[in-house]
Each structure stands twice: as structure tokens, then as C-alpha cells.
Design a protein around this motif. Structure first.
Motif, PDB file in Angstrom:
ATOM      1  N   TYR A 170       0.845  -1.190   0.000  1.00 39.00           N
ATOM      2  CA  TYR A 170       0.000   0.000   0.000  1.00 39.00           C
ATOM      3  C   TYR A 170       0.881   1.241   0.000  1.00 39.00           C
ATOM      4  CZ  TYR A 170      -3.805  -3.155   1.163  1.00 39.00           C
ATOM      5  OH  TYR A 170      -4.741  -4.170   1.126  1.00 39.00           O
ATOM      6  N   ILE A 171       0.793   2.022  -1.061  1.00 36.48           N
ATOM      7  CA  ILE A 171       1.581   3.249  -1.177  1.00 36.48           C
ATOM      8  C   ILE A 171       0.635   4.423  -0.951  1.00 36.48           C
ATOM      9  CG2 ILE A 171       3.038   4.644  -2.678  1.00 36.48           C
ATOM     10  CD1 ILE A 171       3.706   2.038  -4.199  1.00 36.48           C
ATOM     11  N   ASP A 172       0.872   5.155   0.135  1.00 37.54           N
ATOM     12  CA  ASP A 172      -0.048   6.229   0.519  1.00 37.54           C
ATOM     13  C   ASP A 172       0.533   7.626   0.412  1.00 37.54           C
ATOM     14  OD1 ASP A 172      -2.080   4.435   1.065  1.00 37.54           O
ATOM     15  OD2 ASP A 172      -1.459   4.172   3.151  1.00 37.54           O
ATOM     16  N   TYR A 173       1.717   7.761  -0.157  1.00 36.80           N
ATOM     17  CA  TYR A 173       2.293   9.093  -0.344  1.00 36.80           C
ATOM     18  C   TYR A 173       3.176   9.097  -1.588  1.00 36.80           C
ATOM     19  CZ  TYR A 173       6.838   7.724   1.717  1.00 36.80           C
ATOM     20  OH  TYR A 173       8.054   7.144   1.983  1.00 36.80           O
ATOM     21  N   PRO A 174       3.499  10.280  -2.122  1.00 42.54           N
ATOM     22  CA  PRO A 174       4.313  10.350  -3.344  1.00 42.54           C
ATOM     23  C   PRO A 174       5.712   9.793  -3.093  1.00 42.54           C
ATOM     24  CG  PRO A 174       3.328  12.481  -2.852  1.00 42.54           C
ATOM     25  CD  PRO A 174       3.072  11.605  -1.684  1.00 42.54           C
ATOM     26  N   MET A 175       6.084   8.782  -3.830  1.00 38.92           N
ATOM     27  CA  MET A 175       7.404   8.170  -3.685  1.00 38.92           C
ATOM     28  C   MET A 175       7.805   7.508  -4.989  1.00 38.92           C
ATOM     29  SD  MET A 175       6.531   4.535  -1.704  1.00 38.92           S
ATOM     30  CE  MET A 175       7.801   4.785  -0.606  1.00 38.92           C
ATOM     31  N   LYS A 176       9.087   7.127  -5.066  1.00 38.59           N
ATOM     32  CA  LYS A 176       9.602   6.377  -6.205  1.00 38.59           C
ATOM     33  C   LYS A 176      10.104   5.036  -5.707  1.00 38.59           C
ATOM     34  CE  LYS A 176      11.290  10.294  -8.892  1.00 38.59           C
ATOM     35  NZ  LYS A 176      12.460  10.889  -9.566  1.00 38.59           N
ATOM     36  N   ILE A 177       9.798   3.996  -6.464  1.00 34.52           N
ATOM     37  CA  ILE A 177      10.368   2.677  -6.211  1.00 34.52           C
ATOM     38  C   ILE A 177      11.130   2.309  -7.479  1.00 34.52           C
ATOM     39  CG2 ILE A 177       9.917   0.254  -5.716  1.00 34.52           C
ATOM     40  CD1 ILE A 177       7.445   1.132  -4.179  1.00 34.52           C
ATOM     41  N   TYR A 210       3.666  -9.921  -5.413  1.00 36.88           N
ATOM     42  CA  TYR A 210       3.357  -8.620  -4.821  1.00 36.88           C
ATOM     43  C   TYR A 210       2.270  -7.957  -5.664  1.00 36.88           C
ATOM     44  CZ  TYR A 210       7.455  -8.523  -1.757  1.00 36.88           C
ATOM     45  OH  TYR A 210       8.383  -8.784  -0.774  1.00 36.88           O
ATOM     46  N   ALA A 211       1.396  -7.212  -5.010  1.00 37.06           N
ATOM     47  CA  ALA A 211       0.401  -6.385  -5.685  1.00 37.06           C
ATOM     48  C   ALA A 211       0.551  -4.969  -5.130  1.00 37.06           C
ATOM     49  CB  ALA A 211      -1.001  -6.909  -5.431  1.00 37.06           C
ATOM     50  N   PHE A 212       0.580  -3.991  -5.998  1.00 37.03           N
ATOM     51  CA  PHE A 212       0.778  -2.604  -5.585  1.00 37.03           C
ATOM     52  C   PHE A 212      -0.551  -1.864  -5.580  1.00 37.03           C
ATOM     53  CE2 PHE A 212       4.971  -3.930  -6.424  1.00 37.03           C
ATOM     54  CZ  PHE A 212       5.804  -3.090  -5.716  1.00 37.03           C
ATOM     55  N   TYR A 213      -0.908  -1.307  -4.429  1.00 31.13           N
ATOM     56  CA  TYR A 213      -2.138  -0.540  -4.248  1.00 31.13           C
ATOM     57  C   TYR A 213      -1.750   0.909  -4.014  1.00 31.13           C
ATOM     58  CZ  TYR A 213      -5.017  -4.713  -3.935  1.00 31.13           C
ATOM     59  OH  TYR A 213      -5.685  -5.873  -4.225  1.00 31.13           O
ATOM     60  N   ILE A 214      -2.086   1.770  -4.963  1.00 34.30           N
ATOM     61  CA  ILE A 214      -1.731   3.182  -4.857  1.00 34.30           C
ATOM     62  C   ILE A 214      -2.922   3.940  -4.297  1.00 34.30           C
ATOM     63  CG2 ILE A 214      -1.046   5.247  -6.118  1.00 34.30           C
ATOM     64  CD1 ILE A 214       0.329   3.367  -8.141  1.00 34.30           C
ATOM     65  N   GLY A 215      -2.691   4.596  -3.189  1.00 36.21           N
ATOM     66  CA  GLY A 215      -3.723   5.401  -2.541  1.00 36.21           C
ATOM     67  C   GLY A 215      -3.202   6.810  -2.355  1.00 36.21           C
ATOM     68  N   GLY A 216      -3.482   7.370  -1.228  1.00 35.81           N
ATOM     69  CA  GLY A 216      -2.997   8.708  -0.915  1.00 35.81           C
ATOM     70  C   GLY A 216      -3.907   9.788  -1.448  1.00 35.81           C
ATOM     71  N   ASN A 263      -5.412  -7.948  -9.161  1.00 39.24           N
ATOM     72  CA  ASN A 263      -4.711  -6.951  -9.968  1.00 39.24           C
ATOM     73  C   ASN A 263      -3.272  -6.826  -9.481  1.00 39.24           C
ATOM     74  OD1 ASN A 263      -7.276  -5.974 -11.259  1.00 39.24           O
ATOM     75  ND2 ASN A 263      -7.720  -5.467  -9.135  1.00 39.24           N
ATOM     76  N   VAL A 264      -2.354  -6.651 -10.414  1.00 36.26           N
ATOM     77  CA  VAL A 264      -0.961  -6.447 -10.047  1.00 36.26           C
ATOM     78  C   VAL A 264      -0.752  -5.010  -9.586  1.00 36.26           C
ATOM     79  CG1 VAL A 264       1.423  -6.570 -10.848  1.00 36.26           C
ATOM     80  CG2 VAL A 264      -0.248  -8.202 -11.703  1.00 36.26           C
ATOM     81  N   LEU A 265      -1.334  -4.060 -10.309  1.00 35.30           N
ATOM     82  CA  LEU A 265      -1.255  -2.641  -9.948  1.00 35.30           C
ATOM     83  C   LEU A 265      -2.681  -2.118  -9.850  1.00 35.30           C
ATOM     84  CD1 LEU A 265       0.489  -0.101  -9.499  1.00 35.30           C
ATOM     85  CD2 LEU A 265       0.451   0.250 -11.956  1.00 35.30           C
ATOM     86  N   TYR A 266      -3.032  -1.558  -8.699  1.00 35.22           N
ATOM     87  CA  TYR A 266      -4.400  -1.154  -8.420  1.00 35.22           C
ATOM     88  C   TYR A 266      -4.406   0.284  -7.913  1.00 35.22           C
ATOM     89  CZ  TYR A 266      -8.992  -1.302  -6.101  1.00 35.22           C
ATOM     90  OH  TYR A 266     -10.275  -1.060  -5.705  1.00 35.22           O
ATOM     91  N   ASN A 267      -5.225   1.128  -8.538  1.00 35.62           N
ATOM     92  CA  ASN A 267      -5.363   2.516  -8.088  1.00 35.62           C
ATOM     93  C   ASN A 267      -6.841   2.867  -8.085  1.00 35.62           C
ATOM     94  OD1 ASN A 267      -5.427   5.310  -7.742  1.00 35.62           O
ATOM     95  ND2 ASN A 267      -3.533   5.619  -8.879  1.00 35.62           N
ATOM     96  N   ASN A 268      -7.388   3.064  -6.880  1.00 37.98           N
ATOM     97  CA  ASN A 268      -8.784   3.430  -6.720  1.00 37.98           C
ATOM     98  C   ASN A 268      -8.839   4.830  -6.115  1.00 37.98           C
ATOM     99  OD1 ASN A 268     -11.468   3.762  -6.097  1.00 37.98           O
ATOM    100  ND2 ASN A 268     -11.712   1.752  -5.171  1.00 37.98           N
ATOM    101  N   ASN A 269      -8.905   5.838  -6.983  1.00 35.84           N
ATOM    102  CA  ASN A 269      -9.027   7.223  -6.550  1.00 35.84           C
ATOM    103  C   ASN A 269      -7.806   7.695  -5.767  1.00 35.84           C
ATOM    104  OD1 ASN A 269     -10.580   9.578  -6.661  1.00 35.84           O
ATOM    105  ND2 ASN A 269     -11.410   9.233  -4.626  1.00 35.84           N
ATOM    106  N   GLY A 270      -6.626   7.189  -6.119  1.00 33.47           N
ATOM    107  CA  GLY A 270      -5.401   7.548  -5.413  1.00 33.47           C
ATOM    108  C   GLY A 270      -4.553   8.535  -6.191  1.00 33.47           C
ATOM    109  N   LEU A 271      -3.305   8.670  -5.760  1.00 33.23           N
ATOM    110  CA  LEU A 271      -2.334   9.538  -6.421  1.00 33.23           C
ATOM    111  C   LEU A 271      -2.143   9.117  -7.877  1.00 33.23           C
ATOM    112  CD1 LEU A 271       0.301   9.490  -3.578  1.00 33.23           C
ATOM    113  CD2 LEU A 271      -0.640  11.586  -4.533  1.00 33.23           C
ATOM    114  N   SER A 272      -1.747  10.049  -8.709  1.00 32.27           N
ATOM    115  CA  SER A 272      -1.404   9.664 -10.078  1.00 32.27           C
ATOM    116  C   SER A 272      -0.105   8.859 -10.030  1.00 32.27           C
ATOM    117  CB  SER A 272      -1.261  10.897 -10.964  1.00 32.27           C
ATOM    118  OG  SER A 272      -0.185  11.692 -10.546  1.00 32.27           O
ATOM    119  N   PHE A 273       0.172   8.129 -11.108  1.00 31.70           N
ATOM    120  CA  PHE A 273       1.361   7.272 -11.113  1.00 31.70           C
ATOM    121  C   PHE A 273       2.013   7.264 -12.478  1.00 31.70           C
ATOM    122  CE2 PHE A 273      -2.125   4.518 -12.318  1.00 31.70           C
ATOM    123  CZ  PHE A 273      -1.601   3.748 -13.337  1.00 31.70           C
TER     124      PHE A 273
END
Length: 174
Positions: A71-78, A91-97, A119-129
Motif C-alpha cells: 500500500y503506497i499512501d504518499y508520493p514516492m519512487k520505487i 506482490y500487488a501494488f495498491y496506490i492510494g494517498g 490486480n498487479v497494480l491497483y489505483n482506486n481514486n489515489g495519487l497519479s502514477f
């Protein structure tokens, strides 16, 4: 490269700005990327200035045998070592924030291979990516699911997903 150049001589050290606060994975205190990113999210909630902005993932295959939801809840780089050199398996990446102008999550130089999550990468109303030079493979249902969010892919491959490679839904833009 900038970090290594700064160590070579004083000229480089003085001329090149230091990199932003960062950490690495594998990490001596956290055996799974999920645990490390959970800790980073907690640090960000307490004081955003103390949270690392970049996570460097070493070359290799990293298998997760438990709940592999990152769960990624803030702007960051991996950032990994290369598209087929750093493999995050199960691993599954959930982008929130909170959505903020000019703030986004960046995933680079990685292969995400998943078989357990929808889903491998999931973004439900989160930060852009931004996904740059990545392979996303073996999503049980979808490779990428984006709902009411924005994302960008640059030089990426999405393959072997049970349903859609990319599923955009309700005001999503990819």
C-alpha cells in the motif's frame, strides 16, 4: 549514479546536489517490501519531511509468501535495477494517498509478477502514477486496474493477465 559520483571526488561532491532521502530493499529490519512500505507510510503520516522519497530495490527475485499487498499512501519512487533484473513476485501494488497537483508515485525498472491477487497494480481514486520501463505480468484478473485516477506508462509490457491488461473505469485516464 549521482550517489556514486559524489563519492569519487570533492568536485563532484560539491557540484552535484545530494539525493533526496532514500532507503533500500532488501532492508535489514524488514523482510518483505510490504512491511517496509507500511513503515514508510507511518513515518510519512507523522512527519512527511522524514519519510524517504525513494526506495531502491536491489537486483534479484524477491518472492512474497504472505499477503503481498504493498500500500503506497504518499508520493514516492520505487526504482529497481532493471526491467528483468529486479523481479517482485507475488506482490500487488495498491496506490492510494491524497491526490495533489504535481505529486505522484513512480515505479521504474521493475518486473511485477503476480499470481495471487486480482490486480498487479491497483489505483482506486489515489495519487497519479508513472510506470517506466516495467513488465507487469500474471495478474489473476487484470494487470492494471485504475478507477477515477490518472496513470502513465512509458516503455512497459503488460502480459499474461487473466482478464484485461489495463482496465480503466469511471473517469480514469491512462
Amino acid at each position: 549514479d549521482r550517489i556514486e559520483l559524489r563519492f569519487l571526488c570533492r568536485l563532484f561532491r560539491d557540484a552535484l546536489k545530494p539525493p533526496p532521502l532514500h532507503t533500500t530493499f532488501p532492508h535489514p529490519n524488514y523482510w518483505a517490501l510490504t512491511k517496509l512500505v507500511d513503515k514508510l507510510n507511518d513515518v510519512y503520516k507523522e512527519d512527511p519531511n522524514k519519510a524517504p522519497k525513494i526506495v531502491f530495490v536491489a537486483q534479484g527475485t524477491f518472492q512474497n509468501n504472505t499477503n503481498g499487498k504493498v500500500y503506497i499512501d504518499y508520493p514516492m519512487k520505487i526504482i529497481g535495477a532493471g526491467q528483468n533484473k529486479t523481479i517482485l513476485s507475488s506482490y500487488a501494488f495498491y496506490i492510494g494517498g491524497k491526490k495533489e497537483e504535481g505529486q505522484r508515485v513512480v515505479l521504474q525498472h521493475l518486473t511485477l509478477a503476480n499470481g495471487f491477487s486480482q490486480n498487479v497494480l491497483y489505483n482506486n481514486n489515489g495519487l497519479s502514477f508513472l510506470c517506466d520501463r516495467m513488465t507487469i505480468t500474471k495478474g489473476h484478473t487484470n494487470g492494471v486496474y485504475v478507477y477515477n485516477a490518472r496513470g502513465r506508462f512509458r516503455n512497459c509490457v503488460i502480459t499474461e493477465c487473466g482478464g484485461s491488461g489495463i482496465l480503466c473505469y469511471e473517469n480514469a485516464l491512462v
